[in-house]
Scaffold this active site. Structure first.
Site: not given
Lengths: 627, 627
Positions: B36, B86, B155, B157, B230, B325, B352, B379
């Protein structure tokens, strides 16, 4: 086998529970966060006298048994929450502790500690590695949830092998940093040391972690302390070797000596006594505090207050309208005044999600009666904690974030859906309509991805009145989670309907023209006003068009065939769906879809809608192609 | 404004980069995890001479600009990774550091530190609260990734207000517990203190966190240190007040004094010199180590070795067959022998997921050249770290877990899809075929939820040969992530095809009968052998039936209309899809679906398949209904 002594000490000396009434509200909660150790829990439930016969244990992990591979809430008496996906149990327990603290602050009075439950759990290396546990632990430390007492099953082994392969942090120091009370027990088989640690934990005001050095597959001579004891059954030979090693007869395969059973079954009588004492306390409380007593009884039963629906606002028709998140905020406050068990918050998007109960304090360590929760930027732990609050009972919790961050919360949403937990997820900023924040914050595939989940009800209301109805449904629907997708941007408010509409999933908002419709336009949320505008233009050209508002696929699918046919008559083949997200699945209802098959863009939202074809003109053009 | 001094110090004194060649392999990486704050990054890119004209900054968050609300990799030169959700940046940087260490171990030689990049980042309160960062930080500490140097923008905040509302843990102690080198800078505007901390961090072998006390909206007299700085723009009045407060002219609105620009633009010449020095070193290296030099050049260019495809195994037809697999494990090892940049691991499900490169050491702090990664039960961080490894370049990373846990990794998968990062996700145990572990571990809605995501290619191969082809596609597809859904259980191997099939997305496996098909059966993965068996029965009854193997919707959608029509002729209306997951979206291709519209069950897998209708008999019966 590794945590048997921990569980023994806890279950025979500390855990307050009544095997003959697993739902007794005064009980402690036990969370087996490492759900792969389910047999430990099933054994305890059987031994202490829950309705879990030995035959069920013999049918471990078999079709139709109540002893599945991982514990499932609602399936097995005494299982307090579904665990297996690691970290979920840890964070769910934090929610249980929040609910307990809140109810205690609301209802306990001097001499009447009716809400006095502790939340015990066994957590594993895997739980501590998962991010959700870190989020939940930080929150629990911040909130000083002293009712939480978790054992850390420190067995040094995970599926890959030694935890030295990937997990060498100082776990105890980390939990101290979170503000937890941390103790070490050097020998996880030392019952007295465990007992002392539990007593110290109970006396400390902080959440407690008791790190006990255990040995996975304890007693199995060749597999103890190896990853083979983690992911595979011991096998017959090793099982026999373990029995020999531990001085146990090889046969019968399922042997519970009578004295052992008698000892454990003491829980039945102890549980009955504990519940009776609690009940007597409650009876006296009801005399001293008749209103509070009645209120607590209602809430513990999960009954809503009388006439709560009268609190639901209706909104006047208004072309300018309001964002559905704002409408949701108004509905929350209207309901909160009538439904004191409504409690919620946001993952640090409180002003954006409109989740504040105005006038109520925050829920913080010194203001436990507050109904506004600050979960921090922890969507995943928030969602699991909401599940835990719901499971504890007495509260109806909700939690908000942006819809795009449902991805962060998804494993906890799934636990709610799988376990029939009626958590309410208040997700806002539900499309490219979010605007300038751009593609990282714009949900595109999320409605489809959430609709794919069994037993989750997704509602995307078209205006303020549908939002009120969505809340009505969510508060009264108690067998599964409900998730709202709400707009950031203002959208028009339609005339309030005379009868419930959202609970039908889809309904005819308006038929334009007097003839039978040749065309159906359908949409959810912010696109309903768009198709309405398009329908007006089509009607001007003499085209008979139906506008269907479609807030919830799941609710529509629950309607009978006749109703569904009445909304979407099979004869009308020209059907255009409009939704600001991927089209996936709209093929069920529509012959064509105006959708978003790409990631979004950073720009003012009206610009994005225009560029991506969400204009009345484009809807009209696409509709005409279908005719 | 709050982190300007941090960024100034880093970008003008330490960061090695070449604004005129943002892809110079020798550069340091800068990750703005709190996306941001994108304008900080755009400003730095503009000031230091990247191809980011001032006009783009003036068009911040506008349609068509390269300055979206959050930084997007691939859109803006110099943006090393997409951030905003985030925690993603934090964990992605950890992957960059892993790749750097690995390449350094493989290629650096005494006197030739060709791979010498550091990974710098600015992380926020939100990053530290998100669980993914905890996972990544623990892993980074374990692996002692000393190239990581993160500033913590402390900060106080967040959007809700003071961090005291939800985030009061001791962050520094927590990072010390992870094994990080932690420093505090009391004044985040103190350039010399920041500089000293960076030097100390560079000298320390551990990953570093520099916690700097900053002030959000620094200099804005009414909004500094408030949440208003913000989530909202300052607004004109406050902007003017800030300019006055900081001694800055009110006009022009976009003012860069010439001396300031000249100072920052020094980065152009410094960058050119740095790259030239690196190039000279590389030239000398090529003389001393011609093979290594050529190999490094190839890998940094992202070119595959010649004839790598020859390494792909084919598998003989076999009714007993093998789990996909297991086939994937064989393909990984065949490819790994030929493609040294193939490197991967698992989130503690190595045995696995069959992800081990046999014979290679583990990647650990003392064995950096190892190609087997143990990510721990993390993960989410694994997936973001894989993205970071891919972004760093020189490696082709893959990571495994169970398909059901794609939910834990989803936000990082989305970053890969959005940013066109070709990460390979190896997800096994792809359905109820997982068996006894039960519903918590059985994916039901996951294929649909993943197919919903734009630019993600999901491949669910029907047998060992399709698995080999899936890997072939994934290794050569470099513009987006590829995700495999692989079985736990053995499934038959069909005859190896003569020409590529998987890359077509769907293809005719067999037409039964000599007439044109009256019926199409289609399936993916383990259900292909089931519909094949059903088709044999139908053919015995004289019904002309087509069997379509449908490993990938996304790849099929990329084929031209003629091919799609050749596989699924419009005339054939009777089309039955069979997939062990929700039906959502199969309506695109099929008129009916045998699917799983509930959560799974804990039982032996054959029992579950039978109970839920996945038998040849049921397929035959449902197919006949369609005729």
């Amino acid at each position: 086998m590794g945590t048997a002594a921990l569980a023994f000490t806890l279950w025979t000396r500390h855990l307050r529970h009544n095997p003959r009434n697993p739902k007794w509200p005064g009980r402690d909660r036990f969370v087996l966060s490492g759900g792969h150790g389910s047999m430990l829990l099933y054994s305890l439930l059987h031994l202490t006298g829950y309705d879990l016969p030995l035959d069920e244990i013999k049918h471990f992990r078999q079709w139709g048994s109540i002893t599945p591979g991982h514990p499932e809430y609602g399936l097995t008496p005494g299982v307090e929450t579904t665990t297996g996906p690691l970290g979920q149990g840890f964070a769910t327990g934090v929610g249980m502790a929040i609910a307990a603290e809140h109810l205690a602050a609301e209802f306990n009075r001097p001499g009447y500690d009716l809400i006095d439950s502790r939340i015990y759990g066994i957590v594993t290396d895997g739980d501590l590695m998962e991010g959700i546990s870190s989020e939940a632990a930080s929150l629990a430390g911040h909130l000083q949830l002293g009712r939480l007492i978790y054992f850390y099953d420190d067995n040094h082994i995970s599926i890959d092998g030694s935890t030295d392969l990937a997990f060498t942090e100082d776990r105890c120091a980390r939990f101290e940093a979170y503000g937890w009370h941390v103790q070490k027990v050097a020998d996880g088989n030392d019952v007295e040391a465990i007992d002392a640690a539990i007593r110290a934990a109970q006396a400390d005001p902080r959440p407690s972690l008791i790190a006990a050095r255990t040995h996975i597959g304890f007693g199995a001579p060749n597999k103890q302390d190896t990853s083979k004891a983690h992911g595979e059954p011991l096998g017959n030979d090793e099982l026999n070797a373990a029995k020999q090693n531990l001085g146990w007869p090889l046969e019968p395969r399922f042997l519970i000596p009578e004295d052992v059973l008698a000892f454990f079954r003491g829980a039945v009588e102890a549980g009955a006594r504990a519940e009776q004492a609690w009940q007597e306390c409650f009876d006296a409380y009801r005399k001293d505090f008749p209103e509070l007593g009645a209120e607590l009884e209602r809430r513990l039963k999960g009954e809503l207050p009388k006439d709560w629906e009268a609190a639901l606002p209706t909104f006047p028709a208004d072309v300018k309208g309001m964002a559905t998140r704002a409408a949701s905020g108004k509905v929350i406050n209207a309901l909160a005044a009538k439904i004191p068990e409504l409690i919620g918050g946001s993952a640090d998007l409180t002003p954006s999600n409109d989740t504040t109960i105005i006038g109520s304090p925050d829920f913080q360590k010194s203001t436990r009666a507050g109904r506004n929760l600050h979960f921090g930027i922890r969507e995943h732990a928030m969602s699991a904690a909401l599940n835990g609050m719901t499971l504890f009972g007495g509260v109806i919790p909700y939690g908000g974030t942006f819809l795009v961050f449902s991805d962060y919360a998804r494993p906890a949403i799934r636990i709610a859906a799988l376990s029939h937990i009626p958590t309410i997820f208040v997700y806002t900023h539900d499309s490219i309509g979010l605007g300038e924040d751009g593609p990282t914050h714009q949900p595109i595939e999320h409605l489809a991805a959430l609709r794919a989940m069994p037993n989750l009800t997704v509602i995307r209301p078209a205006d303020a009145n549908e939002t009120a109805q969505a809340w009505k449904y969510a508060v009264s629907h108690r067998t599964g989670p409900v998730l709202f997708a709400l707009t950031r941007q203002a959208i028009p408010t339609f005339e309030a309907p005379n009868s419930p509409t959202v609970e039908k999933g889809a309904y005819v908002l308006k038929d334009f023209g007097k003839r039978k419709p040749k065309l159906i336009l359908m949409a959810s949320g912010s696109e309903v006003s768009l198709i309405y505008a398009a329908a007006e233009k089509l009607a001007e050209e003499g085209i008979a068009v139906r506008v269907v508002s479609f807030p919830s696929w799941e609710l529509f699918e629950k309607q009978d065939e006749a109703y569904r046919e009445s909304v979407l008559p099979g004869k009308v083949k020209a059907r255009l769906a409009v939704e600001a997200g991927v089209s996936l699945g709209w093929e069920r209802y529509a012959s064509s879809v105006i959708s978003v098959e790409r990631f979004g863009a950073s720009a003012p939202y009206k610009t994005i809608f225009e560029h991506l074809g969400f204009t009345a003109e484009n809807v009209v053009a696409r509709a005409k192609e279908l005719l």
